[in-house]
Design an enzyme around this catalytic site. Structure first.
Site, PDB file in Angstrom:
ATOM      1  N   ASN A 129       5.995   7.344   1.409  1.00  0.00           N
ATOM      2  CA  ASN A 129       4.591   7.305   1.004  1.00  0.00           C
ATOM      3  C   ASN A 129       3.707   8.315   1.714  1.00  0.00           C
ATOM      4  OD1 ASN A 129       4.884   4.802  -0.632  1.00  0.00           O
ATOM      5  ND2 ASN A 129       5.485   3.978   1.357  1.00  0.00           N
TER       6      ASN A 129
ATOM      7  N   SER B 178       8.587  -4.979  15.762  1.00  0.00           N
ATOM      8  CA  SER B 178      10.009  -5.301  15.689  1.00  0.00           C
ATOM      9  C   SER B 178      10.677  -5.281  17.056  1.00  0.00           C
ATOM     10  CB  SER B 178      10.727  -4.308  14.768  1.00  0.00           C
ATOM     11  OG  SER B 178      10.553  -2.983  15.242  1.00  0.00           O
TER      12      SER B 178
ATOM     13  N   GLY C 170       4.585   3.003   8.938  1.00  0.00           N
ATOM     14  CA  GLY C 170       4.784   3.617   7.634  1.00  0.00           C
ATOM     15  C   GLY C 170       6.174   4.165   7.366  1.00  0.00           C
ATOM     16  N   GLU C 171       6.298   4.797   6.187  1.00  0.00           N
ATOM     17  CA  GLU C 171       7.559   5.384   5.734  1.00  0.00           C
ATOM     18  C   GLU C 171       7.295   6.774   5.161  1.00  0.00           C
ATOM     19  OE1 GLU C 171       6.416   2.793   3.533  1.00  0.00           O
ATOM     20  OE2 GLU C 171       6.911   1.179   4.914  1.00  0.00           O
TER      21      GLU C 171
ATOM     22  N   ASP D 252       0.856  -1.186   0.000  1.00  0.00           N
ATOM     23  CA  ASP D 252       0.000   0.000   0.000  1.00  0.00           C
ATOM     24  C   ASP D 252       0.895   1.241   0.000  1.00  0.00           C
ATOM     25  OD1 ASP D 252      -1.918   1.923   0.318  1.00  0.00           O
ATOM     26  OD2 ASP D 252      -2.751   1.131   2.175  1.00  0.00           O
ATOM     27  N   HIS D 253       1.347   1.648  -1.189  1.00  0.00           N
ATOM     28  CA  HIS D 253       2.318   2.734  -1.325  1.00  0.00           C
ATOM     29  C   HIS D 253       1.793   3.841  -2.232  1.00  0.00           C
ATOM     30  CE1 HIS D 253       6.295   0.539  -0.109  1.00  0.00           C
ATOM     31  NE2 HIS D 253       5.331   0.363   0.760  1.00  0.00           N
TER      32      HIS D 253
END
Length: 320
Positions: free
Chosen positions: A110, A172, A106-107, A37-38
């Site tokens: 995006n 993580s 997220g990142e 999803d980007h």
């Protein structure tokens, strides 16, 4: 038995072709589909990035058995959490209950398209608030919510599947594992990290699904596969603290210039060797994952990969 998934990579494939791949993956015998999803591809060389939720609606209509999952949706910047809940519920209805909503922090790549990218500590706060909004809406509650980052004066989802859409959350470390345990139904982890799985079990996740993803590049020519992986996947060798912050494909090109084909080939098995690809899957099994989705790197090799998966890969994995 460990579930075997197939990845619909929006970054390397256009929307119509993704739907065709989904139908073929169901025919081949995969258990579930995950979709990225980007807003941007990681690298310009990948060349695509359609809207994942439109593709999901088409895939839900075009398939009948295979389960569906986002991998991974960020509900803190580009999407408001209440809208994510509505989208997830709608896909749940369209798919007759086959959909799982997978969420993460997220990142920048995006999410910055709608404004500044928050600091990592703020992002984690926002993700928890998003979960506090999405979970009750998917469960059918009338919601009024006021947080530090999000406001929902009043919301209710009118169309939902009979069984609430399950939520998976990427983790993580201890903090994110705690979020999974409190708000979600399943764990997502990009690496075959047994330590994260143990943390999840100790926090109360025993018996719940754990999803992973293994990148491979199947093809008859190992050298050609290595070139494909280097051209389209070398960004994956970067540390996640870097990947979360870079703002665009050109940044990933610059940051990954030093990565050689032989470097990335150590991370992604390349070529026709069945057992090399099985080994990539087995690492997740050994770490305690219940479901593992393959990424076949490179758009040109998808039809060949799906035929090979039906004839050789999936039967071999069922033997494990």
């Amino acid at each position: 038995m460990v579930g075997v998934g197939y990845t619909l990579m929006c970054e390397q494939t256009g929307p119509k072709e993704l739907v065709e791949q989904a139908v073929r993956a169901e025919q081949a015998g995969f258990d579930y589909l995950v979709i990225s999803d980007h807003y941007y591809p990681w690298l310009d060389a990948q060349g695509h990035s359609p809207y994942a939720w439109s593709v999901l609606g088409a895939v839900a209509h075009a398939t009948s058995r295979i389960k569906l999952m986002t991998y991974i949706t960020c509900p803190i910047r580009r999407y408001h959490p209440a809208v994510v809940a509505q989208k997830a519920a709608t896909i749940g209805v369209l798919s007759d209950g086959r959909f799982t909503l997978s969420l993460g922090a997220g990142e920048n790549l995006n999410e910055h398209v709608v404004g500044a990218w928050p600091h990592v500590h703020q992002r984690h706060e926002m993700l928890e608030e998003a979960l506090q909004i999405i979970r009750p809406l998917l469960d059918g509650d009338n919601l009024s919510y006021s947080g530090n980052h999000f406001e929902v004066p009043e919301a209710y989802l009118w169309d939902r599947p009979e069984t609430p859409v399950p939520i998976a959350v990427a983790a993580s470390g201890p903090h994110s594992v705690a979020l999974v345990t409190e708000y979600a139904d399943a764990l997502v982890c990009d690496n075959p990290d047994a330590a994260v799985v143990r943390m999840y079990d100790e926090a109360g996740g025993t018996g719940k699904p754990r999803y992973g993803q293994a990148a491979i590049c199947y093809g008859p020519d190992e050298d050609a596969c290595r070139k494909t992986v280097h051209d389209q996947w070398r960004w994956a060798a970067l540390n996640w603290t870097v990947k979360a912050e870079l703002p665009g494909p050109e940044s990933f090109v610059s940051a990954s210039d030093h990565i050689r084909p032989e470097d990335i080939a150590q991370l992604v098995p390349c070529g026709p060797d069945l057992e090399a690809h099985v080994s990539a899957f087995q690492k997740y099994v050994d770490a305690g994952f219940t479901d593992v989705a393959f990424v076949q790197v490179g758009v040109e090799g998808q039809p060949m990969f799906l035929d090979w998966a039906q004839d050789e890969l999936l039967p071999r994995l069922r033997e494990l």
